[in-house]
Motif scaffolding. Structure first.
Motif, PDB file in Angstrom:
ATOM      1  N   LYS A  26       3.329  -1.540   2.792  1.00 43.45           N
ATOM      2  CA  LYS A  26       1.967  -1.257   2.338  1.00 43.45           C
ATOM      3  C   LYS A  26       0.911  -1.546   3.403  1.00 43.45           C
ATOM      4  O   LYS A  26      -0.082  -0.814   3.536  1.00 43.45           O
ATOM      5  CB  LYS A  26       1.673  -2.031   1.052  1.00 43.45           C
ATOM      6  N   SER A  27       1.110  -2.598   4.179  1.00 39.95           N
ATOM      7  CA  SER A  27       0.103  -2.934   5.186  1.00 39.95           C
ATOM      8  C   SER A  27       0.030  -1.872   6.283  1.00 39.95           C
ATOM      9  O   SER A  27      -1.047  -1.647   6.863  1.00 39.95           O
ATOM     10  CB  SER A  27       0.412  -4.301   5.807  1.00 39.95           C
ATOM     11  N   SER A  48       7.382   0.365  -0.827  1.00 38.86           N
ATOM     12  CA  SER A  48       7.744  -1.013  -1.154  1.00 38.86           C
ATOM     13  C   SER A  48       6.766  -1.959  -0.452  1.00 38.86           C
ATOM     14  O   SER A  48       6.018  -1.560   0.456  1.00 38.86           O
ATOM     15  CB  SER A  48       9.180  -1.297  -0.733  1.00 38.86           C
ATOM     16  N   SER A  49       6.770  -3.208  -0.853  1.00 40.32           N
ATOM     17  CA  SER A  49       5.747  -4.161  -0.399  1.00 40.32           C
ATOM     18  C   SER A  49       5.708  -4.313   1.118  1.00 40.32           C
ATOM     19  O   SER A  49       4.635  -4.489   1.708  1.00 40.32           O
ATOM     20  CB  SER A  49       5.971  -5.525  -1.054  1.00 40.32           C
TER      21      SER A  49
END
Length: 250
Positions: free
Chosen positions: A55-56, A51-52
């Motif tokens: 991602k980092s 999920s967003s």
């Protein structure tokens, strides 16, 4: 979860051949498990099924591990259902989901044929990462970095949570603030693991791979236990296994 010999075919044999240490290790390879490849550096694909909000952390882990002289990583589109996170041959799938209050914070599994890694998965449990204790950048980065590191054949440098931090994500800790990245010892260990070349490659190859789920019952036999972590082996016979590192929420 320190190996000095290969995990044997049965839990009893495995327990007899394992030796453990709770101090920082001069050698922290995971048995002699490694990706087969015919040249260095080689590239391991990390499938992004995240999920967003995650991602980092995968991007940072990929950048950090790619500083190795023997391997690179690249983040690619995932091929798995984030809930089940099945393995894909020749690469690593990285997933997160609310897997439930089942006790585990993160798991890393590798499928091996003999000593060669054929696939890997990383699963991050939002049922705990959504809590105040673990919903921090430091905890998320440490666990992402560590679980991805396991899929290259790395074990932990230190397994005592209360010891001073070693400045590596391959270190158990109660305070992850300075343990979010690999350190030089990790890169040196990768260089040792991948010093030799193989005649064939298991990287980015298509083949059927065995699967384990998110349930403890699917991981096989527990062959090692330390405070906060366990190691399981699912022996499939003929030199084929799925090996799972588990970090338990504290």
């Amino acid at each position: 979860m320190r190996y000095r010999t290969l995990v044997a075919a049965t839990a009893a044999a495995a327990l007899a051949t394992l030796t453990f240490s709770t101090s920082a290790q001069a050698n922290h390879s995971w048995g002699n498990y490694h990706w087969a490849r015919t040249a260095n550096p080689f590239t391991v694909k990390l499938g992004d099924n995240l999920s967003s909000g995650w991602k980092s952390y995968l991007s940072a882990a990929s950048t950090d591990w790619s500083k190795s002289t023997v391997l690179d990583t690249t983040v690619v589109a995932g091929q798995s259902s984030a809930r089940r996170c099945p393995a894909t041959s020749g690469r690593v799938e990285v997933c997160n989901n609310t897997y439930g209050n089942n006790g585990w914070l993160g798991i890393a599994s590798i499928s091996v044929s003999g000593s060669h890694i054929t696939s890997g998965t990383v699963k991050l449990n939002d049922s705990y990462f959504n809590t105040a204790t673990y919903n921090t950048p430091a905890w998320k980065q440490l666990v992402t970095c560590q679980e991805v590191g396991h899929t290259f054949g790395l074990d932990h440098q230190d397994e005592v949570f209360d010891n001073p931090n070693l400045g590596t994500c391959m270190d158990y800790t109660n305070d992850p603030s300075t343990n979010t990245r690999p350190n030089q010892h990790d890169y040196d260990q990768l260089a040792t693991i991948y010093a030799h070349l193989d005649s064939t490659s298991t990287v980015d190859q298509s083949a059927a791979v065995p699967q384990v789920g998110t349930e403890q019952s699917s991981w096989g036999t527990r062959v090692e236990h330390t405070t906060g972590a366990d190691l399981y082996v699912k022996d499939l016979g003929h030199g084929n296994k799925v090996i799972t590192h588990v970090i338990w929420a504290r």
